[in-house]
Write a protein that holds these residues in place. Structure first.
Motif, PDB file in Angstrom:
ATOM      1  N   ARG A  86      38.026  40.882  41.218  1.00  0.00           N
ATOM      2  CA  ARG A  86      38.105  39.838  42.254  1.00  0.00           C
ATOM      3  C   ARG A  86      39.548  39.497  42.647  1.00  0.00           C
ATOM      4  NH1 ARG A  86      33.128  37.761  43.433  1.00  0.00           N
ATOM      5  NH2 ARG A  86      31.568  37.895  41.785  1.00  0.00           N
ATOM      6  N   LEU A  89      40.748  42.125  45.054  1.00  0.00           N
ATOM      7  CA  LEU A  89      40.107  42.006  46.365  1.00  0.00           C
ATOM      8  C   LEU A  89      40.611  40.794  47.134  1.00  0.00           C
ATOM      9  CD1 LEU A  89      36.509  43.085  45.349  1.00  0.00           C
ATOM     10  CD2 LEU A  89      38.241  44.454  46.516  1.00  0.00           C
ATOM     11  N   ASP A  90      40.891  39.706  46.428  1.00  0.00           N
ATOM     12  CA  ASP A  90      41.484  38.532  47.083  1.00  0.00           C
ATOM     13  C   ASP A  90      42.856  38.884  47.662  1.00  0.00           C
ATOM     14  OD1 ASP A  90      39.257  37.019  46.430  1.00  0.00           O
ATOM     15  OD2 ASP A  90      40.219  36.018  44.714  1.00  0.00           O
ATOM     16  N   ARG A  93      42.325  41.013  50.809  1.00  0.00           N
ATOM     17  CA  ARG A  93      41.930  40.168  51.950  1.00  0.00           C
ATOM     18  C   ARG A  93      43.126  39.393  52.503  1.00  0.00           C
ATOM     19  NH1 ARG A  93      37.390  39.434  48.442  1.00  0.00           N
ATOM     20  NH2 ARG A  93      35.580  40.527  49.297  1.00  0.00           N
ATOM     21  N   ARG A 109      33.458  44.670  46.723  1.00  0.00           N
ATOM     22  CA  ARG A 109      33.515  44.648  45.259  1.00  0.00           C
ATOM     23  C   ARG A 109      32.536  45.722  44.796  1.00  0.00           C
ATOM     24  NH1 ARG A 109      31.921  40.630  40.567  1.00  0.00           N
ATOM     25  NH2 ARG A 109      33.584  41.235  39.133  1.00  0.00           N
TER      26      ARG A 109
END
Length: 193
Positions: A86, A89-90, A93, A109
């Motif tokens: 996570r 991926l944050d 983004r 994910r």
């Protein structure tokens, strides 16, 4: 990986010089700017490399997303970013938003060794899995079976210099380079009829 800086920037193209967010800690090992520049120099000049202009790309084990974002900066039209973390991926983004590229990407994910079906076949793939776990061959096989890799797609795979890299059926090596403790293999999809 110890000794690698978490500071990452785009090294070429329309976003050149822009800094990228990276997750805190040591779970993410971004490709160094120098190695990324070398990879993209090879992609720009090798006759076996796909054209980046308008390309669909997948960045598996994406971490900060530096490889996929670099491809987008240099003309790729779309990139799918896959990671299980996570925080990674944050960061991806946040980087996509900062570069105004979010509309040209899909962030998932997902385990790259068992990815979901691809929304589109990609002509270029980047795989930079954790070293020493044998994930690259499994991810190549998974991406191929899930439709992420187009026929004749090129996969750029980073592994530790001493890690074995057995290739799944349908994938052949076209080149290989070494940068410090990293080996970069350039592989192409050659499905048999």
């Amino acid at each position: 990986m110890a000794g690698r800086s978490a500071r990452v920037r785009i090294v070429g193209g329309k976003h050149r010089g822009r800094s990228l967010a990276a997750p805190a800690g040591r779970d993410t090992r971004p490709t160094t700017d120098r190695t990324r520049q070398a990879i993209f120099n090879i992609l720009a000049h090798a006759d076996w490399a796909p054209d980046l202009d308008g390309a669909a790309v997948v960045d598996a084990f994406c971490g900060t997303g530096a490889l996929g974002l670099e491809a987008m900066s240099r003309g790729a039209a779309w990139c799918g970013f896959l990671d299980i973390g996570r925080p990674a991926l944050d960061a991806v983004r946040a980087n996509l938003a900062a570069l105004a590229e979010a509309g040209n990407a899909l962030v998932l994910r997902a385990d790259a060794t068992r990815p979901p079906p691809a929304p589109r076949a990609c002509t270029l793939a980047f795989l930079d899995p954790p070293y020493g776990q044998g994930l690259a061959p499994r991810a190549l096989d998974g991406l191929l079976k899930a439709g992420w890799l187009a026929d004749e797609a090129l996969a750029v795979v980073e592994v530790a210099d001493r890690d074995p890299l057995p290739l799944p059926d349908g994938i052949v090596q076209v080149d290989e380079r070494r940068y410090g403790d990293t080996r970069v293999a350039f592989l192409t999809v050659r499905r048999t009829a």
